[in-house]
Design an enzyme around this catalytic site. Sequence first.
Site, PDB file in Angstrom:
ATOM      1  N   GLY A  72       0.842  -1.194   0.000  1.00 18.76           N
ATOM      2  CA  GLY A  72       0.000   0.000   0.000  1.00 18.76           C
ATOM      3  C   GLY A  72       0.879   1.248   0.000  1.00 18.76           C
ATOM      4  N   THR A  73       1.989   1.161   0.677  1.00 19.33           N
ATOM      5  CA  THR A  73       2.937   2.282   0.729  1.00 19.33           C
ATOM      6  C   THR A  73       3.381   2.641  -0.685  1.00 19.33           C
ATOM      7  OG1 THR A  73       3.704   1.658   2.927  1.00 19.33           O
ATOM      8  CG2 THR A  73       5.252   2.912   1.567  1.00 19.33           C
ATOM      9  N   ASN A 140      -6.651   4.254  10.239  1.00 21.10           N
ATOM     10  CA  ASN A 140      -6.108   3.018  10.799  1.00 21.10           C
ATOM     11  C   ASN A 140      -6.078   3.003  12.329  1.00 21.10           C
ATOM     12  OD1 ASN A 140      -4.260   5.031   9.641  1.00 21.10           O
ATOM     13  ND2 ASN A 140      -2.643   3.924  10.690  1.00 21.10           N
ATOM     14  N   GLN A 168      -7.543   0.547   4.787  1.00 22.27           N
ATOM     15  CA  GLN A 168      -8.208   0.028   5.992  1.00 22.27           C
ATOM     16  C   GLN A 168      -9.690  -0.261   5.770  1.00 22.27           C
ATOM     17  OE1 GLN A 168      -6.934  -1.133   8.658  1.00 22.27           O
ATOM     18  NE2 GLN A 168      -4.841  -0.336   8.559  1.00 22.27           N
ATOM     19  N   SER A 188      -4.594  -2.765  -0.117  1.00 26.53           N
ATOM     20  CA  SER A 188      -3.449  -3.610   0.261  1.00 26.53           C
ATOM     21  C   SER A 188      -3.972  -4.951   0.764  1.00 26.53           C
ATOM     22  CB  SER A 188      -2.632  -2.906   1.341  1.00 26.53           C
ATOM     23  OG  SER A 188      -1.514  -3.677   1.693  1.00 26.53           O
ATOM     24  N   ALA A 189      -3.359  -6.056   0.238  1.00 26.30           N
ATOM     25  CA  ALA A 189      -3.885  -7.399   0.498  1.00 26.30           C
ATOM     26  C   ALA A 189      -3.828  -7.817   1.966  1.00 26.30           C
ATOM     27  CB  ALA A 189      -3.104  -8.413  -0.336  1.00 26.30           C
ATOM     28  N   THR A 226       8.687  -8.142 -12.325  1.00 25.34           N
ATOM     29  CA  THR A 226       7.826  -9.325 -12.462  1.00 25.34           C
ATOM     30  C   THR A 226       6.782  -9.325 -11.352  1.00 25.34           C
ATOM     31  OG1 THR A 226       9.694 -10.499 -13.368  1.00 25.34           O
ATOM     32  CG2 THR A 226       7.853 -11.863 -12.624  1.00 25.34           C
ATOM     33  N   CYS A 310       7.366   2.452  15.459  1.00 26.18           N
ATOM     34  CA  CYS A 310       8.419   2.719  14.475  1.00 26.18           C
ATOM     35  C   CYS A 310       9.284   1.463  14.376  1.00 26.18           C
ATOM     36  CB  CYS A 310       9.218   3.959  14.855  1.00 26.18           C
ATOM     37  SG  CYS A 310      10.044   3.827  16.429  1.00 26.18           S
TER      38      CYS A 310
HETATM   39  N1  PLP Z   1      -2.467   3.177   4.481  1.00 28.78           N
HETATM   40  C1  PLP Z   1      -3.009   2.848   5.657  1.00 28.78           C
HETATM   41  C2  PLP Z   1      -4.228   3.569   6.114  1.00 28.78           C
HETATM   42  C3  PLP Z   1      -2.447   1.843   6.435  1.00 28.78           C
HETATM   43  O1  PLP Z   1      -2.994   1.530   7.606  1.00 28.78           O
HETATM   44  C4  PLP Z   1      -1.295   1.181   5.969  1.00 28.78           C
HETATM   45  C5  PLP Z   1      -0.642   0.153   6.788  1.00 28.78           C
HETATM   46  O2  PLP Z   1      -0.682   0.155   7.986  1.00 28.78           O
HETATM   47  C6  PLP Z   1      -0.770   1.559   4.728  1.00 28.78           C
HETATM   48  C7  PLP Z   1      -1.387   2.556   4.003  1.00 28.78           C
HETATM   49  C8  PLP Z   1       0.451   0.914   4.176  1.00 28.78           C
HETATM   50  O3  PLP Z   1       0.152  -0.335   3.627  1.00 28.78           O
HETATM   51  P1  PLP Z   1       1.301  -1.425   3.455  1.00 28.78           P
HETATM   52  O4  PLP Z   1       1.562  -1.996   4.806  1.00 28.78           O
HETATM   53  O5  PLP Z   1       0.716  -2.409   2.488  1.00 28.78           O
HETATM   54  O6  PLP Z   1       2.485  -0.709   2.903  1.00 28.78           O
END
Ligand code: PLP
Length: 365
Positions: A72-73, A140, A168, A188-189, A226, A310
């Site tokens: 997700g990041t 989150n 979330q 995000s999976a 890939t 962190c």
């Molecule tokens: N966005 C939100 C609201 C999240 O809670 C998180 C993960 O905690 C992320 C993005 C990041 O997702 P990922 O862990 O897949 O990088």
Amino acid sequence: MPVPPVYLDYNATAPVRPEVIARMQEIWAAPMNPSSVHAAGREAKKHLENARKSIADSISAWPNEIMFTASGTEANITALRGIAGKRLLVSAIEHSSVLKARTDAQMIAVDDKGTIDVAALDALLKDGTPALVSVMLANNETGVIQPVREVAEICKKHGALLHCDAVQGLGKMPVDFGVLGVDMMTLSAHKCGGPLGAAALIARRDLAVAPLLTGGGQELGRRAGTENLAAIVGFAAGVELSADRAHILQIRHWLAFIESEAEAIGGVVFGKSAPRLPNTTCVAMPGVSNEVQLMDFDLKGYAVSAGSACSSGRIEGSHVLNAMGVEKSLVASAIRISAGWATTQRDITTFTEIWRATSQRLKKN
Ligand code: PLP
């Protein structure tokens, strides 16, 4: 390491569902690169496109609007750095990957319930400078659901683009790309019972998002590398299995035990009067630091969290509660309980008993 006896940290990552593991194992059993032209490659491509279609169908998007990423990041950063020449406005309670995507981002305030101030956004967009806005679907830490449709209307009125981090929301509330009216969306999976290592950026078909990773032409040239096929197939399975939300809706009633317990002894439930995710509660145990609480719960076999941990494992003060104007001592005593597909009512009632005992014992010290 075995999963702790009672795992209540689903918003950090959810345990992978057994059906997801079974589907991933089928993929791992053969060499599968979706870009290869031989039979194994064609088979891989079929699995990849089936997964893409299944996820697209579940969120009312077109398959070619879905670009798979590793996290997700990565999807958030691609969305916010991939659109050039626009000022960036983000809500003050976003995930750090949104807050740190660009150093020139302007903050949109939130109120004391943890909801974005839409009037402030409207005012910020009034000068008509081309803008990109990023507002999450659900927070989150507090679980507070943001008025994304209303935000989308404001953005449309001012000609601004809108990205929504729906990480979330997935599996916990309806997530529909079309209905939300956003231009880009992140999923995000691993937050819905899928594996780590697969996520997606959904971007409107007519929107050019510059790739973060260049090289091969995978993902229609939008993300080189890939594809992590087993994880992507697991992602699709996780999304499919979490479409039935009966269990997750039940959890809101169970979390009411801990919330009324907290309030009965002078604790605080953050964002309680706002619409929230059914699986999340953020509560303060006044007078007891969250670090001490977490250690105590951990020793008793309960996994919960506080603020954002962190990389060193230390707890940093919650930027979300700070943005809501919560008093410092309460921020330092807030923990997050987040449940999911394998949580039972007993998990929450026993945790509530432990919470009560811990609060009585630690307050005396
Ligand atoms: N966005 C939100 C609201 C999240 O809670 C998180 C993960 O905690 C992320 C993005 C990041 O997702 P990922 O862990 O897949 O990088």
